[in-house]
Write a protein that holds these residues in place. Sequence first.
Motif, PDB file in Angstrom:
ATOM      1  N   LYS A 177      13.125  36.276   1.887  1.00  0.00           N
ATOM      2  CA  LYS A 177      12.811  36.443   3.307  1.00  0.00           C
ATOM      3  C   LYS A 177      12.364  35.130   3.956  1.00  0.00           C
ATOM      4  N   HIS A 178      11.774  34.232   3.147  1.00  0.00           N
ATOM      5  CA  HIS A 178      11.219  33.007   3.714  1.00  0.00           C
ATOM      6  C   HIS A 178      11.352  31.858   2.721  1.00  0.00           C
ATOM      7  N   TYR A 179      11.586  30.640   3.268  1.00  0.00           N
ATOM      8  CA  TYR A 179      11.601  29.411   2.475  1.00  0.00           C
ATOM      9  C   TYR A 179      10.817  28.345   3.226  1.00  0.00           C
ATOM     10  N   ASP A 180      10.273  27.422   2.469  1.00  0.00           N
ATOM     11  CA  ASP A 180       9.608  26.288   3.117  1.00  0.00           C
ATOM     12  C   ASP A 180      10.602  25.458   3.912  1.00  0.00           C
ATOM     13  N   VAL A 181      11.793  25.252   3.328  1.00  0.00           N
ATOM     14  CA  VAL A 181      12.850  24.472   3.978  1.00  0.00           C
ATOM     15  C   VAL A 181      14.174  25.179   3.795  1.00  0.00           C
ATOM     16  N   VAL A 182      14.929  25.323   4.866  1.00  0.00           N
ATOM     17  CA  VAL A 182      16.309  25.811   4.808  1.00  0.00           C
ATOM     18  C   VAL A 182      17.224  24.662   5.223  1.00  0.00           C
ATOM     19  N   THR A 204      22.463  34.722   8.745  1.00  0.00           N
ATOM     20  CA  THR A 204      23.618  34.449   7.894  1.00  0.00           C
ATOM     21  C   THR A 204      24.415  35.727   7.669  1.00  0.00           C
ATOM     22  N   ASN A 205      25.584  35.577   7.062  1.00  0.00           N
ATOM     23  CA  ASN A 205      26.413  36.738   6.736  1.00  0.00           C
ATOM     24  C   ASN A 205      25.849  37.540   5.561  1.00  0.00           C
ATOM     25  N   ARG A 206      24.756  37.045   4.956  1.00  0.00           N
ATOM     26  CA  ARG A 206      24.132  37.751   3.830  1.00  0.00           C
ATOM     27  C   ARG A 206      22.706  38.175   4.149  1.00  0.00           C
ATOM     28  N   GLY A 207      22.315  38.069   5.398  1.00  0.00           N
ATOM     29  CA  GLY A 207      20.959  38.430   5.781  1.00  0.00           C
ATOM     30  C   GLY A 207      20.267  37.295   6.510  1.00  0.00           C
ATOM     31  N   ASN A 208      19.097  37.562   7.023  1.00  0.00           N
ATOM     32  CA  ASN A 208      18.342  36.587   7.810  1.00  0.00           C
ATOM     33  C   ASN A 208      17.138  36.081   7.022  1.00  0.00           C
ATOM     34  N   VAL A 209      16.794  34.809   7.240  1.00  0.00           N
ATOM     35  CA  VAL A 209      15.636  34.217   6.566  1.00  0.00           C
ATOM     36  C   VAL A 209      14.837  33.415   7.576  1.00  0.00           C
ATOM     37  N   SER A 210      13.531  33.291   7.317  1.00  0.00           N
ATOM     38  CA  SER A 210      12.686  32.410   8.117  1.00  0.00           C
ATOM     39  C   SER A 210      12.376  31.170   7.307  1.00  0.00           C
ATOM     40  N   ALA A 211      11.926  30.112   7.990  1.00  0.00           N
ATOM     41  CA  ALA A 211      11.690  28.851   7.298  1.00  0.00           C
ATOM     42  C   ALA A 211      10.635  28.037   8.018  1.00  0.00           C
ATOM     43  N   GLY A 212       9.909  27.234   7.233  1.00  0.00           N
ATOM     44  CA  GLY A 212       8.973  26.299   7.834  1.00  0.00           C
ATOM     45  C   GLY A 212       9.692  25.172   8.541  1.00  0.00           C
ATOM     46  N   ALA A 213      10.797  24.703   7.934  1.00  0.00           N
ATOM     47  CA  ALA A 213      11.616  23.641   8.535  1.00  0.00           C
ATOM     48  C   ALA A 213      13.083  23.971   8.291  1.00  0.00           C
ATOM     49  N   VAL A 214      13.915  23.628   9.259  1.00  0.00           N
ATOM     50  CA  VAL A 214      15.361  23.839   9.155  1.00  0.00           C
ATOM     51  C   VAL A 214      16.053  22.501   9.382  1.00  0.00           C
ATOM     52  N   VAL A 215      17.034  22.193   8.528  1.00  0.00           N
ATOM     53  CA  VAL A 215      17.763  20.928   8.619  1.00  0.00           C
ATOM     54  C   VAL A 215      19.252  21.229   8.657  1.00  0.00           C
ATOM     55  N   GLN A 216      19.960  20.598   9.577  1.00  0.00           N
ATOM     56  CA  GLN A 216      21.412  20.764   9.594  1.00  0.00           C
ATOM     57  C   GLN A 216      22.087  19.521   9.038  1.00  0.00           C
ATOM     58  N   CYS A 217      22.972  19.747   8.058  1.00  0.00           N
ATOM     59  CA  CYS A 217      23.759  18.677   7.420  1.00  0.00           C
ATOM     60  C   CYS A 217      25.188  19.168   7.320  1.00  0.00           C
TER      61      CYS A 217
END
Length: 412
Positions: A28-33, A219-232
């Motif tokens: 459900k949650h990650y420090d960084v996605v 996402t197509n597999r479910g939703n998650v929350s995050a402390g920080a999100v990075v796009q690469c």
Amino acid sequence: MVLALLKYGLSRRYPVREEIPRTPDLKKHYDVVIIGGGGHGVSLAYYLATKHGITDIAILEKGYLGGGNTARNTTVIRSNYITSQSIKFYAASMRLYENLANELDYNLMYSRRGQLTLSHSDGVSRALRLRADSGTFLGERNEILDRQQIKELVPSLNLDIEGRPILKGLWHPDAATARHDAVAWGYAIRACDRGVELHQKTQVTGLTLDKNKVTEVQTNRGNVSAGAVVQCVAGHSSVVAGMVGLRLPIRSFPLQAMVTHPVKPFLDPMVSSTALHCYISQSARGELVIGGGSDPYELYNTRSTLDMKESLAASALEMFPFIGDLKILRQWAGITDMTPDYSPVMGRSPLANYWLDAGWGTWGFKSTPASGIYLAQAIAEDRVPEMIRPFRLDRFETFDLVNEMGATAASH
């Protein structure tokens, strides 16, 4: 690494182990996605885990590991740029590459080859002299070669191209190549060893905002929350940034390349010509890798074209006429995310917890280690390091540009 290869060769079981873990269920949650499982995404995860102890990380990749631009580049590593900011950054990346196979305990097929950039006019010769002097001033090895020196370095090169004779060359002896897939695999394996989760076939479909912060990744597999999100996400940088309402100064173009069937080694350095819009090198398997400039129109598609195949073949034949009987083995394209000054966008976005790794154009692979290590530092310390501060997004508002338009291996 040597002992690992020996154990693998003598083992009765293949594969010896499943090195890349299977895709787990999303938490459900990650420090960084991290959005994007290419070289930059897995490099960032690795350095967050090893340098800063942050391991509660999810890498979300819509396809398979390293299947985007990482799998579609031509493996060149160099630092012969124009501006001091770029030279320092790419030189740092080259230094990291030199010991990366040992650090990851993974064979990256790293090979120092050197790069020769050709001049066919006095104007280009002056530009190459500027690049040589800029690099030398900052401690990088560059020199200008005359025709005789070029002939000694690459005896098979045609110096007297009709209408465009070769006058000078910029020699960058520390330029190298590495196996692009192996770089992504090595980083991903070692990151996952430390608890990072790699989610393949997991496409980001949306990003939820609350005021100035990304609160959820859909996402197509479910939703998650995050402390920080990075796009690469390389060529799709503008598309993903658009999910949070950001308009990046990026336009995306296909970039094509091709290889011939293998022949015995005859070409050790990488050779490029901006006038001919072509560069050529020989892989460890003997294939001739041939690439050039981007397509002249914007497109989010990795199809290849007959026009580019004919253009690359004609230019390669100008430089090496004797390869005319070689057959083309395959042709492919990546999607380059080009900024107006041909330099990347790294660091903070206008959103509180959203970070950018974008705008690499044709230079993403060579920057893989440095982009990961410095962006990891920025996220972990919540402070952008001096090394990547020149590549901030707001430079386009202040016109503090890092212009590298003339430093391409083949003119775009």
